[in-house]
Enzyme design. Structure first.
Site, short mmCIF file in Angstrom:
data_model
loop_
_atom_site.label_atom_id
_atom_site.label_comp_id
_atom_site.label_asym_id
_atom_site.label_seq_id
_atom_site.Cartn_x
_atom_site.Cartn_y
_atom_site.Cartn_z
N CYS A 126 -2.28 15.02 -15.03
CA CYS A 126 -3.16 14.33 -15.97
C CYS A 126 -4.28 15.24 -16.46
CB CYS A 126 -3.79 13.09 -15.30
SG CYS A 126 -2.75 11.63 -15.35
N LYS A 172 -16.85 18.32 -0.53
CA LYS A 172 -16.69 17.16 -1.40
C LYS A 172 -15.44 16.42 -0.96
CE LYS A 172 -15.97 15.91 -6.27
NZ LYS A 172 -15.79 16.44 -7.65
N ASP A 317 -9.29 5.15 -10.25
CA ASP A 317 -8.02 4.83 -10.91
C ASP A 317 -7.98 3.42 -11.49
OD1 ASP A 317 -6.94 7.31 -10.56
OD2 ASP A 317 -5.63 6.78 -8.90
N ILE A 339 -16.25 10.49 -9.98
CA ILE A 339 -15.18 11.26 -9.34
C ILE A 339 -14.69 12.39 -10.24
CG2 ILE A 339 -12.94 11.13 -8.18
CD1 ILE A 339 -15.16 9.50 -6.85
#
EC number: 2.5.1.7
Length: 430
Positions: A126, A172, A317, A339
């Site tokens: 993506c 992270k 998401d 994010i």
């Protein structure tokens, strides 16, 4: 190239079966590289990303048998797939395949752990921000590996005798890097402790599967995961957990279109933050014996602010889908993305349907409107594409979504599931 045609204005009523989670299935499939025995996975969704990963694993020597046979089952949900990698025949993961799907980069962990060396292309997938691989490199380096980037590939080599357990804290939270380091550490010498680990249910699912294969992993689902290395892993049988993102997506579709739908084969506990957010927006959600029921009959959609966060926070998401829902709210809401950068590509497409959205850095301000109007729109990534479908369900007239190959990467038979509940959704092949 296929398109999805939606005629809005129809409530959703009925039952929608939830598929196995793509985000769990992919790392579970990759874990088959860690053993020469057979790993059997149940409840595997039929998705483009799953099919692509089968091809990639096949190149490394994994024999794949779907439902016990070596042919694809196009007309069945919840497939059972057997993965057997007697010998790894190729430790190179090519750019041609890895560039098509980021998760295929995760083979670097098992290949390095089992064979001691590998050459893996830098990833694709993506188009959401940069998604750097630094965390993967740092985690594997902590286990003693030497990592060199050369001509778009990472050349990785374990020390003589294999990877060595170590303590490492991610700067992270990263789901992918947690998957990779956990898989690699199962065959490392000594004990590995991963700090600031991802806590997502998919990480827990992978740990459960690896433990069934003989790994010694504790703490999955918390911020600290401990792995005691073993000399080898065996085969196992494991069921992929339900797709919490698909669950949340259909829940938001019902909240948008109205109606009364039971989502089967899922678990409210997998997405408690999203469920509570939907309740605040006006949806009536209750747990059932095998899933959840969502209703929105007559009442309007209330504006709710969200901030995406790693689990157990609001999932990134589901951000695009929730933004689509907020376009029809009775006031002003804000969506802040923490994010990924550049995850607002759906905004301009929602605007084509009449949404009023303004961006300021990583925050979107959504002014709810009384009506959306159908229009041609274009999918830009997996989750953005389904947000356009959700908006189309409530838009007046006809909406057509192009580039739906993005949808096929992560949603199994979306148009079929929606149509069974009364939506007018049609795939148009060209």
């Amino acid at each position: 190239m296929d398109r999805i045609r939606i005629v809005g204005g129809n409530e959703l009523n009925g039952i929608i079966p939830i598929s196995g989670a793509k985000n769990a299935a992919l790392p579970l499939m990759i874990a088959s590289l860690l053993t020469s025995d057979t790993l059997t996975l149940e409840n595997v969704p039929h998705l483009a990303d799953v099919e692509l990963l089968m091809r990639i694993l096949g190149n490394h020597g994994v024999d794949v048998a779907v439902n016990g046979r070596r042919e694809r089952q196009e007309d069945s949900y919840a497939r059972t797939i057997h993965f057997t990698c007697r010998t790894i025949v190729d430790t190179t993961a090519s750019y041609e395949l890895v560039s098509k799907m980021r998760a295929s980069f995760w083979v670097i962990g098992p290949l390095l752990a089992r064979e001691g060396h590998c050459r893996v292309s830098l990833p694709g997938g993506c188009a959401i921000g940069t998604r750097p691989v630094d965390l993967f490199i740092e985690g594997l380096t902590a286990l003693g590996a030497t990592m060199e980037i050369d001509a778009g590939y990472i050349n990785a080599k374990a020390p003589d005798g294999g990877l060595i357990g170590a303590r490492y804290t991610f700067p992270k939270v990263s789901v992918g890097a947690t998957h990779v380091m956990m898989m690699a550490a199962t065959l490392a010498r000594g004990t590995t402790v991963i700090g600031n680990a991802a806590r997502e249910p998919e990480v827990v699912d992978l740990a459960n599967c690896l433990n069934a294969m003989g790994a010694k992993i504790s703490g999955a689902g918390t911020a600290t995961i401990t792995i005691e290395g073993v000399t080898s892993l065996s085969g196992a049988r494991h069921r992929v957990l339900p797709d919490r993102i698909e669950t949340g997506t259909y829940a938001m579709a019902v909240a948008m279109a109205g109606g009364d739908v039971v989502l089967e084969n899922t678990d409210v506990a997998l997405l408690e933050t999203a469920v509570e957010t939907l309740r605040r927006a006006g949806a009536d959600i209750s747990a059932t014996n095998n899933g959840m029921r969502i209703k929105r009959n007559g009442a309007g959609i209330k504006p709710v602010d969200i901030v995406t966060d790693p689990f157990p926070g609001f999932p990134t998401d589901l951000q695009a889908q929730f933004m689509a829902l907020m376009t029809r709210s009775s006031g002003i809401s804000h969506v802040t993305e923490t994010i990924f950068e550049n995850r607002f590509m759906h905004v301009q497409e929602l605007a084509r349907l009449g949404a009023r959205i303004t961006l300021s850095g990583q925050t979107a301000k959504i002014e709810g409107v009384q009506r959306l109007r159908g229009a041609p729109v274009m999918a830009t990534d997996l989750r953005a594409s389904v947000s356009l479908v959700i908006a189309g369900l409530a838009a007046e007239g006809e909406t057509t979504v192009s580039r739906v190959y993005h949808l096929d990467r992560g949603f199994e038979r979306l148009e079929e599931k929606l149509t069974r509940c009364g939506a007018v959704v049609q795939r148009i092949s060209e």
